[in-house]
Design an enzyme around this catalytic site. Structure first.
Site, short mmCIF file in Angstrom:
data_model
loop_
_atom_site.label_atom_id
_atom_site.label_comp_id
_atom_site.label_asym_id
_atom_site.label_seq_id
_atom_site.Cartn_x
_atom_site.Cartn_y
_atom_site.Cartn_z
N LYS A 200 0.86 -1.18 0.00
CA LYS A 200 0.00 0.00 0.00
C LYS A 200 0.90 1.23 0.00
O LYS A 200 1.83 1.32 0.80
CB LYS A 200 -0.89 0.03 1.24
CG LYS A 200 -1.84 1.23 1.29
CD LYS A 200 -2.58 1.30 2.63
CE LYS A 200 -3.57 2.45 2.66
NZ LYS A 200 -4.12 2.67 4.02
N HIS A 219 -5.91 2.17 14.52
CA HIS A 219 -6.26 0.83 14.05
C HIS A 219 -5.12 -0.13 14.35
O HIS A 219 -4.00 0.27 14.68
CB HIS A 219 -6.52 0.84 12.53
CG HIS A 219 -5.29 1.13 11.72
ND1 HIS A 219 -4.71 2.39 11.65
CD2 HIS A 219 -4.50 0.32 10.96
CE1 HIS A 219 -3.64 2.33 10.88
NE2 HIS A 219 -3.48 1.09 10.46
N ASP A 221 -3.34 -3.56 12.30
CA ASP A 221 -3.29 -4.09 10.94
C ASP A 221 -3.93 -5.48 10.89
O ASP A 221 -3.74 -6.30 11.80
CB ASP A 221 -1.85 -4.15 10.45
CG ASP A 221 -1.26 -2.75 10.25
OD1 ASP A 221 -2.03 -1.79 10.13
OD2 ASP A 221 -0.02 -2.65 10.22
N HIS A 290 -2.08 1.93 16.26
CA HIS A 290 -1.33 3.06 15.72
C HIS A 290 -2.23 3.90 14.81
O HIS A 290 -3.33 3.49 14.45
CB HIS A 290 -0.09 2.58 14.96
CG HIS A 290 -0.40 1.63 13.83
ND1 HIS A 290 -0.80 0.33 14.03
CD2 HIS A 290 -0.38 1.80 12.47
CE1 HIS A 290 -0.99 -0.26 12.86
NE2 HIS A 290 -0.76 0.61 11.90
#
Length: 348
Positions: A200, A219, A221, A290
């Protein structure tokens, strides 16, 4: 329907930003960041000849932090610079050329150029555009989403993917041994040779009110492990001891995040309590909470690679880590089902 990109909004925003981008007070980085302090997450020298020392450092960071940085990792600085230059070049293309690679409407895949990724809490938006595509294995690559311009794009991404293999193998081996498993077992449980590398590219344009907006909201991962390369503009923050801190930038270091498939960690936003869902490690490692802030004057970019199981692969606590005293704390689930629930904020 034409989608409004943040890069375009940033160009026309002088002193204010649209209300859709203004976070609630309990999220605004101007209020919630610990200013004047950097979080010095563990930095691990991958070239240290003492392999036991490296293994223990990775294990400790994964148990107690959920993130760390690795230096002297054998990926040449030149390869990282070429990856960054190619990604930057794509986002500097005319808008109509970028839109050629847009994620198709209704697509179940995340691949493609876009802006919105997940269901937004309270309808708020992140100050970021992105490009997703897989870079490994070759059988999973869809070149439809690999930009043809700049001309160096394909070569730079293929070269970086080839260099990543050594880092991936060493990380999985260390994490596996740290759990008391054989060196190969954790990677095998996460998909083995079918493990996908999903790249990404995040593009965070300058924002006139960085105190009010977030690039990416808080969020964890979804994947097993994230290997991230940022540019030099500060923006990565981690939640530690009840507070948000800027993570100290180390040039050419790789930032490693333990992801949900190693240990999922969701947040109850209103009172900042944590509800943990444990997957492969059954609770021994932690995923890191994070978020990303933005800059008033500079463009921040980052290149995370998410190491993902195949979409139909079933992930659950490793059998060797489950017994009567440590029963399974998370049910086995297809990775694609997990991703769908998380992106759409469906409890699981």
């Amino acid at each position: 329907m034409e989608v409004e990109r943040v890069q375009d909004i940033a160009t026309s925003s002088k002193d204010t930003i649209p209300a859709d981008f203004i976070r609630s007070e309990n999220e605004q980085p101007g209020i919630t960041t610990v200013h004047g302090a950097f979080l010095e997450v563990p930095a691990i020298d991958f070239s240290d000849p003492d392999e036991e020392k490296v293994l223990r450092a990775i294990e400790d960071a994964s148990r107690n932090w959920g993130m760390f940085q690795i230096v002297n990792h054998e990926i040449p600085n030149e390869a990282i610079s070429k990856l960054q230059a190619a990604g930057k070049g794509f986002f500097e293309l005319p808008q109509e050329e970028k839109e050629v690679y847009a994620r198709p409407p209704g697509s179940q895949s995340m691949e493609g150029y876009g802006t919105k990724l997940q269901k937004e809490v309270e309808g708020k938006k992140g100050w970021v555009d992105h490009l997703f595509h897989k870079i490994w294995p070759p059988s999973a690559i869809n070149y439809q989403f690999w930009p043809k311009n700049p001309p160096s794009y394909r070569e730079a991404n293929e070269e970086y993917a080839n260099y990543l293999h050594g880092v991936v193998e060493k990380l999985f081996k260390s994490l596996s041994l740290g759990l008391g498993l054989e060196g190969h077992e954790l990677k095998e449980a996460a998909g083995g040779d079918n493990l996908a590398y999903l790249l990404k590219i995040n593009y965070y344009p300058p924002c006139p009110r960085p105190d009010l907006a977030l690039g990416v909201v808080a969020h964890t991962d979804m994947c097993t492990i994230t290997i991230l390369v940022p540019n030099e503009v500060q923006g990565l923050q981690a939640f530690r001891d009840g507070h948000w801190y800027n993570v100290k930038y180390i040039p050419n270091a790789l930032v490693i995040h333990i992801g949900d498939q190693i240990e999922a960690d969701s947040m109850l936003w209103n009172d900042v309590r944590k509800c943990k869902e444990v997957i492969l490690s059954n609770g021994k490692y932690k995923s890191v909470l994070h978020r990303t802030t933005v800059d008033k004057d500079k463009t921040r970019m980052s290149w995370p690679v998410f190491l993902e199981p195949p979409s139909d692969y079933e992930v659950g606590p490793h059998p060797k880590l489950v017994n009567e005293e440590n029963p399974p704390k998370f049910k086995t689930k297809k990775y694609s089902d997990y991703v769908y629930c998380k992106l759409n904020k469906i409890p699981q």
